[in-house]
Design a protein around this motif. Structure first.
Motif, PDB file in Angstrom:
ATOM      1  N   THR A  32       0.667  -1.567  -0.401  1.00  0.00           N
ATOM      2  CA  THR A  32      -0.596  -0.031  -0.191  1.00  0.00           C
ATOM      3  C   THR A  32       1.314   1.591   0.234  1.00  0.00           C
ATOM      4  O   THR A  32       1.167   1.865   0.535  1.00  0.00           O
ATOM      5  CB  THR A  32      -1.163  -0.083   1.296  1.00  0.00           C
ATOM      6  N   ASP A  33       0.629   2.588  -0.443  1.00  0.00           N
ATOM      7  CA  ASP A  33       1.139   3.285  -0.345  1.00  0.00           C
ATOM      8  C   ASP A  33       1.848   3.487   0.950  1.00  0.00           C
ATOM      9  O   ASP A  33       2.937   4.500   1.026  1.00  0.00           O
ATOM     10  CB  ASP A  33       0.227   4.225  -1.352  1.00  0.00           C
ATOM     11  N   ALA A  35       2.653   1.684   3.744  1.00  0.00           N
ATOM     12  CA  ALA A  35       3.131   0.232   4.260  1.00  0.00           C
ATOM     13  C   ALA A  35       4.371   0.774   4.680  1.00  0.00           C
ATOM     14  O   ALA A  35       5.117   1.942   4.411  1.00  0.00           O
ATOM     15  CB  ALA A  35       3.444  -0.204   2.726  1.00  0.00           C
ATOM     16  N   LYS A  46       7.225   2.845   2.386  1.00  0.00           N
ATOM     17  CA  LYS A  46       7.192   1.970   1.051  1.00  0.00           C
ATOM     18  C   LYS A  46       8.604   3.104  -0.162  1.00  0.00           C
ATOM     19  O   LYS A  46       9.291   2.747  -0.882  1.00  0.00           O
ATOM     20  CB  LYS A  46       6.040   2.529   0.146  1.00  0.00           C
ATOM     21  N   TYR A 105      -1.823  -7.707   6.068  1.00  0.00           N
ATOM     22  CA  TYR A 105      -2.572  -7.671   4.500  1.00  0.00           C
ATOM     23  C   TYR A 105      -4.075  -7.047   4.236  1.00  0.00           C
ATOM     24  O   TYR A 105      -4.590  -7.473   5.385  1.00  0.00           O
ATOM     25  CB  TYR A 105      -2.491  -8.833   3.959  1.00  0.00           C
ATOM     26  N   ARG A 108      -7.749  -4.512  -1.104  1.00  0.00           N
ATOM     27  CA  ARG A 108      -8.580  -3.340  -1.491  1.00  0.00           C
ATOM     28  C   ARG A 108      -8.962  -3.569  -2.936  1.00  0.00           C
ATOM     29  O   ARG A 108      -7.885  -3.897  -3.991  1.00  0.00           O
ATOM     30  CB  ARG A 108      -7.869  -1.921  -1.573  1.00  0.00           C
ATOM     31  N   LEU A 113      -3.027  -6.289  -0.195  1.00  0.00           N
ATOM     32  CA  LEU A 113      -1.860  -6.059  -0.676  1.00  0.00           C
ATOM     33  C   LEU A 113      -0.818  -5.465   0.858  1.00  0.00           C
ATOM     34  O   LEU A 113      -1.891  -5.524   1.945  1.00  0.00           O
ATOM     35  CB  LEU A 113      -2.237  -3.899  -0.873  1.00  0.00           C
ATOM     36  N   THR A 115       0.716  -3.736   4.308  1.00  0.00           N
ATOM     37  CA  THR A 115       0.348  -2.042   4.580  1.00  0.00           C
ATOM     38  C   THR A 115       1.265  -2.179   5.694  1.00  0.00           C
ATOM     39  O   THR A 115       1.524  -1.685   6.231  1.00  0.00           O
ATOM     40  CB  THR A 115      -0.555  -2.261   4.938  1.00  0.00           C
TER      41      THR A 115
END
Length: 124
Positions: A32-33, A35, A46, A105, A108, A113, A115
């Protein structure tokens, strides 16, 4: 084992493969953005992790996962725990390491994804 459990365990194996191969695109698509990855080196978002994977400065040459368990926290969240034994090449020398790992996880838009990923070192 549910189909989702199998998907999550496969994703976990693929993340370690991507780490071995320096496959930053897989990390970019799977995190995820927002994460966060936590290891013996500290916490990294990330935006730090993806370039580190691409640089592949300490490549993993072997990874083995064991004692894997999946726990569902709700219909769109799950926790994967396991032990990872791996070999990293550090300054040209292979170093064997072991960690207990936890990955959270979230689902989405039909995709699972990462996180959060956290590693606890075992041994020295």
């Amino acid at each position: 084992m549910t189909d989702v459990s199998a998907i999550l365990l496969a994703l976990e194996r693929d993340l370690w493969r991507a780490n071995r191969e320096g496959d930053a695109d897989f990390y970019r698509a799977t995190l995820t953005d927002d994460a966060l990855l936590v290891s013996r080196f500290g916490a990294a978002p990330k935006t730090v992790v993806v370039p580190m994977i691409a640089a592949n400065r300490n490549p993993f040459v072997r990874t083995e996962l064991s004692d894997q368990q999946v726990r569902f926290l709700g219909p769109t969240a799950a926790l994967v725990t396991y032990r990872a034994d791996y070999t990293a090449r550090v300054d040209g020398v292979d170093v064997d390491l072991s960690v207990l790992a936890t990955t959270v996880y979230v689902e989405r838009d039909g995709q699972w994804l990462v996180t959060l990923h956290q590693q606890t070192p075992l041994g020295p």
